[in-house]
Design a protein around this motif. Structure first.
Motif, short mmCIF file in Angstrom:
data_model
loop_
_atom_site.label_atom_id
_atom_site.label_comp_id
_atom_site.label_asym_id
_atom_site.label_seq_id
_atom_site.Cartn_x
_atom_site.Cartn_y
_atom_site.Cartn_z
N TYR A 198 56.10 87.81 24.94
CA TYR A 198 54.77 87.28 24.92
C TYR A 198 54.80 85.91 25.72
O TYR A 198 55.07 84.92 25.03
CB TYR A 198 53.94 87.11 23.50
CG TYR A 198 53.84 88.42 23.05
CD1 TYR A 198 54.75 89.21 22.40
CD2 TYR A 198 52.44 89.03 23.09
CE1 TYR A 198 54.59 90.37 21.71
CE2 TYR A 198 52.15 90.26 22.52
CZ TYR A 198 53.02 90.97 21.76
OH TYR A 198 52.87 92.03 21.16
N ARG A 211 50.16 94.78 28.63
CA ARG A 211 49.82 93.95 29.82
C ARG A 211 48.64 94.20 30.50
O ARG A 211 48.17 95.30 30.42
CB ARG A 211 50.74 94.46 31.11
CG ARG A 211 52.52 94.11 30.58
CD ARG A 211 52.65 92.58 30.94
NE ARG A 211 54.02 92.47 30.48
CZ ARG A 211 54.54 91.28 29.77
NH1 ARG A 211 53.61 90.49 29.45
NH2 ARG A 211 55.52 91.35 29.44
N ASP A 270 46.94 92.99 35.38
CA ASP A 270 47.17 91.83 36.12
C ASP A 270 47.46 92.46 37.64
O ASP A 270 47.73 93.27 37.89
CB ASP A 270 48.39 91.27 35.50
CG ASP A 270 48.23 89.74 35.78
OD1 ASP A 270 47.54 89.11 36.49
OD2 ASP A 270 49.29 88.94 34.85
N ASP A 324 48.77 87.95 27.24
CA ASP A 324 49.51 88.96 26.67
C ASP A 324 49.05 89.09 25.30
O ASP A 324 48.93 90.04 24.68
CB ASP A 324 50.98 88.42 26.73
CG ASP A 324 51.62 88.48 28.06
OD1 ASP A 324 52.52 87.77 28.57
OD2 ASP A 324 50.76 88.97 29.16
N SER A 346 58.39 87.64 33.07
CA SER A 346 58.76 88.34 31.83
C SER A 346 60.47 88.44 31.91
O SER A 346 61.24 88.38 30.81
CB SER A 346 58.19 89.77 31.79
OG SER A 346 56.91 89.42 31.65
#
Lengths: 338, 481
Positions: free
Chosen positions: B465, B259, B262, B470, B444
């Protein structure tokens, strides 16, 4: 909703306007206005906003006539029904004063006449789609059709303008943030006309013939009148509005005879027949007013409410019956989308 | 065949395209892409004869016949113009009758419940279904030899977009020349044979999609993926092709993506909305301050739920997907500023080209989208954004997703049929089906519940993904490792 045919409603528009403009019988005009109002209510449909707009405009027009009657009355002090306050800004100009019977009847006739004509246009927009009017204007005026687009689309444009105002209110923008009613109407008419498209491309040769025909039809009668070559039967028995109506009818018929007429104009349905029949009866009642002895009743003396051209009144009442009996109900509510 | 030679025009709004020379062959789809205002829509309008009072120079020929300067009426059988402005008729039923002869296609197009609805009140995500009707073959009529498409994919769901693209491809196969101005680069990547990129009204690049190096736009998702994974872009035109290509190349991504740093979803307590009070069954929904929450309804339309939810949040308001066209820009901006205690002039500060006295109906779709964006950007109070990405060009869309995810001014509820956008923009997705909350978590966490799998998921074969970032972050780690 009863969807009307553009030819039938052009016919009704012409004959209805001719009758309204050429009579001073307030009872007949009242019957006509009530019949037109009833027609609008019975027809309903997705373009009922056109009729609602027309009702508002008819009321406004009537109020203007009432105002004019009160501001500029005619009559003498001797036979005045009412003495209004008067004001003279200068020699020969007087506002207010004695309101006589002639003035009252004249004002009433003017108000009802204006209301009738406006309601006719409103009904024409309610009962015939913009597409129908645009197709008819293309077949008659060809390349000149855009000049009539605002009028042709005013029925559906009323619906769009009303929906836009409702959306402004729903979204809490405040009426001051939006354009006025007339601007909304014209913008909507513009967009409706732009989105419409003919199925067949115009042919240059045909367009030239159409233009020449229109020139001939509009200039011809005027020149003939000026030159004094029109037959006496025409000049004595036909009103000016009759002549205009005839010119319009000829223009439409000749335009339809040329190739390239949108197929929509030729699509007839069973529900068109009663409306066409009502238009025919009204036309015959008007055309035969002389033989039927109705001419005097069309323009009775002021204050005479007993004279009624019964044939014309009866024919007017047929219209709401024709529309009401052939209408199909459409649900007012559509599927609710968030 | 459509041929343009030194073709230029100025539309009444002052938007210009200059000296374009290109050839679009029959049987192929030529896509015209670019930033908002670059001239794609102006070009399509000019060729469709829909530019009222515009000035045109140069030549445009269709199968040898000059069409520059032709009116829409003159092109009515030769060219089909597909645009929201070109939809004819007052109601959906009228429109279907004009396009297909009757309303029998309504069920198939999913418009059976909307037949009596006026076009101007049809939700924007359903308009593409009417454009699909334009492309349905119609017995007894001559198929147009030129199809001009003006940015219609914007707000629609994935299934309708796929259907439209398939119909467009079918018409091209039947021999039509297709010129398609579009902001959806992923659709263009999959379906176009030639891409023409416009910058400031001029051609910056034209050629095959797999050779494209964008000047002013982000790359289509699969092109970036192909270049990042070092596989031939030409073998990655669709998600399925990409998956096959990766498998054949022996490229396997780690089970779990890395990840990126973010923006984490805001924490802390928010407003707890009892599910029953918004017509749902299931657990309560908590909306935290500064959170961007996407609302998805797999069984219907999420807008009703979003409206009920926003009404439960103190100070909640809406930026609608359809603003009344009769609003004056300046007056509407001032009303919004007063309603949300914003500084005077803040809404239009970033839109210097918009005239305050002008009406919204006079704006281009791109300008209208930017105006809606400007409304959405200021308030710190909760806002529901309906289809916020519609009408934005790809760079603006990316920027909006970034802003919503990293720097929202306040709580935002977002409804959209663009699952890719929701996945990029939202901290959290609430997934509802038949009035029951079936999922509430990060994109996700609810990936398997989404109505359509994001493109990256399908291309790499894993719901872990979700976004291009990603894949890029993971492959970068692998390279550095």
């Amino acid at each position: 909703m009863t969807d009307g045919h553009p030819l039938v409603w052009l016919w009704l528009l012409l004959v209805g306007s001719t009758i309204s403009i050429n009579t001073t019988n307030p009872v007949l005009l009242l019957v006509l206005v009530v019949a037109l109002g009833a027609t609008g209510f019975m027809a309903g449909g997705p373009r009922r906003a056109s009729f609602v707009t027309a009702l508002g405009a008819a009321l406004a027009a009537a109020l203007v006539w009432v105002g004019l009657t009160l501001v500029l009355p005619r009559g003498s002090a001797a036979d005045a029904l009412l003495m209004l306050p008067s004001w003279s800004p200068g020699p020969g100009v007087t506002f207010g004063g004695p309101l006589g019977l002639t003035s009252v009847v004249g004002g009433l006739v003017g108000a009802l006449r204006a209301a009738a004509v406006v309601l006719l246009f409103g009904l024409a927009g309610q009962l015939v789609s913009a597409r129908g009017w645009l197709a008819l204007s293309r077949s008659t005026l060809g390349a000149g059709a855009p000049a009539l687009h605002p009028l042709a689309c005013v029925g559906e444009a009323s619906v769009e303008a009303l929906a836009s105002r409702q959306r402004v209110a729903q979204q809490r923008w405040g009426s001051g943030a939006a354009a006025g009613w007339l601007t909304s109407l014209l913008l909507a008419a513009r967009d409706i006309a732009r989105a419409d498209r003919p199925r067949v491309a115009p042919r240059p040769g045909v367009e030239i013939i159409r233009l020449l025909m229109l020139l001939l039809l509009t200039a011809g009668p005027v020149l003939a009148l000026a030159a004094g070559v029109l037959p006496t039967a025409v000049t004595t028995h036909l009103f000016g509005t009759d002549l205009i109506a005839l010119v319009v009818v000829l223009a439409v018929v000749l335009g339809l005879a040329l190739p390239g007429t949108p197929s929509l104009v030729w699509q007839w349905r069973a529900s068109d027949v009663p409306q066409a029949a009502a238009a025919l009866v009204l036309t015959l009642a008007w055309a035969l007013r002389g033989p039927l002895g109705q001419t005097a009743a069309l323009n009775p003396p002021p204050g005479d409410l007993t004279a009624l051209p019964w044939a014309l009144a009866g024919a007017a009442v047929l219209l709401p019956l024709a529309v009401g009996l052939t209408g199909q109900r459409t649900p007012r509510r559509v599927a609710a989308h968030a | 065949m459509l041929e343009l030679a030194a073709f230029s025009c100025v539309d009444p709004g002052g938007r210009t395209i200059g000296d374009l020379s290109l050839t679009a062959a029959p049987g192929s789809i030529t896509a015209v892409v670019g930033r908002s205002g670059s001239g794609g829509a102006t070009l399509v309008r000019a060729l469709a004869g829909a530019m009222n009072n515009g000035r045109i120079r140069g030549t445009a020929t269709l199968n040898g016949r000059r069409i520059d300067g032709a009116t829409r009426d003159e092109l009515t059988t030769a060219a089909l113009w597909i645009s929201d402005d070109a939809l004819p008729g007052g109601t959906v039923a009228d429109c279907l009758r004009i396009l297909t002869g009757d309303t029998s296609a309504a069920d198939d197009l999913g418009l059976a419940d909307d037949l009596a609805r006026r076009l101007t009140s049809l939700p924007i995500d359903l308009r593409l279904r009417l454009h699909c009707a334009s492309l349905l073959p119609r017995a007894g009529t001559t198929a147009p030899s030129l199809i001009l498409v003006d940015r219609v994919l914007g707000a629609a769901d994935a299934a309708t977009r796929d259907r439209f693209c398939t119909l467009l491809r079918d018409r091209a196969r039947d021999g039509a020349t297709v010129l398609w101005a579009e902001h959806d680069l992923d659709a263009v990547w999959e379906h176009a044979e030639i891409i023409v990129e416009l910058v400031d009204g001029r051609i910056a690049w034209q050629g095959r999609p797999d050779e494209w190096q964008p000047h002013s736009l982000p790359e289509p998702t699969l092109l970036t993926l192909a270049r990042a994974l070092d596989v031939p872009p030409a073998d990655c035109r669709t998600a399925e092709q990409t998956l096959e290509t990766l498998e054949e190349s022996g490229i396997v991504l780690p089970l779990f993506p890395r990840r990126t740093a973010d923006s984490a979803a805001p924490t802390g307590s928010g407003t707890l909305v009892d599910a029953a009070t918004v017509g749902l069954s299931g657990t309560a929904i908590e909306i935290r301050p500064g959170e961007c929450v996407g609302i998805i309804d797999t069984g219907g339309r999420p807008e009703a739920l979003a409206r009920r939810l926003i009404s439960k949040l103190p100070g909640g308001d809406v930026v609608p997907s359809q603003l009344p066209g009769t609003l004056r820009i300046g007056a509407a901006a001032r009303t919004w500023e007063r309603r949300h205690d914003l500084p005077v002039g803040s809404v239009l500060a970033h839109l210097p080209t918009l005239r305050p006295r002008a009406l919204l109906v006079d704006l281009s779709p791109g300008e209208l989208a930017l105006f809606r964006l400007a409304l959405a950007g200021g308030p710190t109070t909760p806002l529901w954004l309906s289809h916020p990405q519609a009408g934005l060009d790809p760079r603006e869309r990316h920027s909006l997703a970034e802003d919503l995810r990293r720097r929202p001014a306040g709580t935002r509820l977002v409804t959209s049929r663009d699952v890719e956008f929701l996945v990029r923009a939202c901290h959290r997705l609430v997934v509802v089906s038949h009035d029951h909350v079936i999922g509430d978590g990060s994109p996700s966490a609810v990936a398997k519940l989404l109505p359509t799998e994001p493109l990256v998921c399908r291309a790499v074969g894993s719901t872990r993904y979700l976004r291009l970032t990603d894949v890029l972050a993971t492959t970068e780690t692998q390279v550095h490792a």
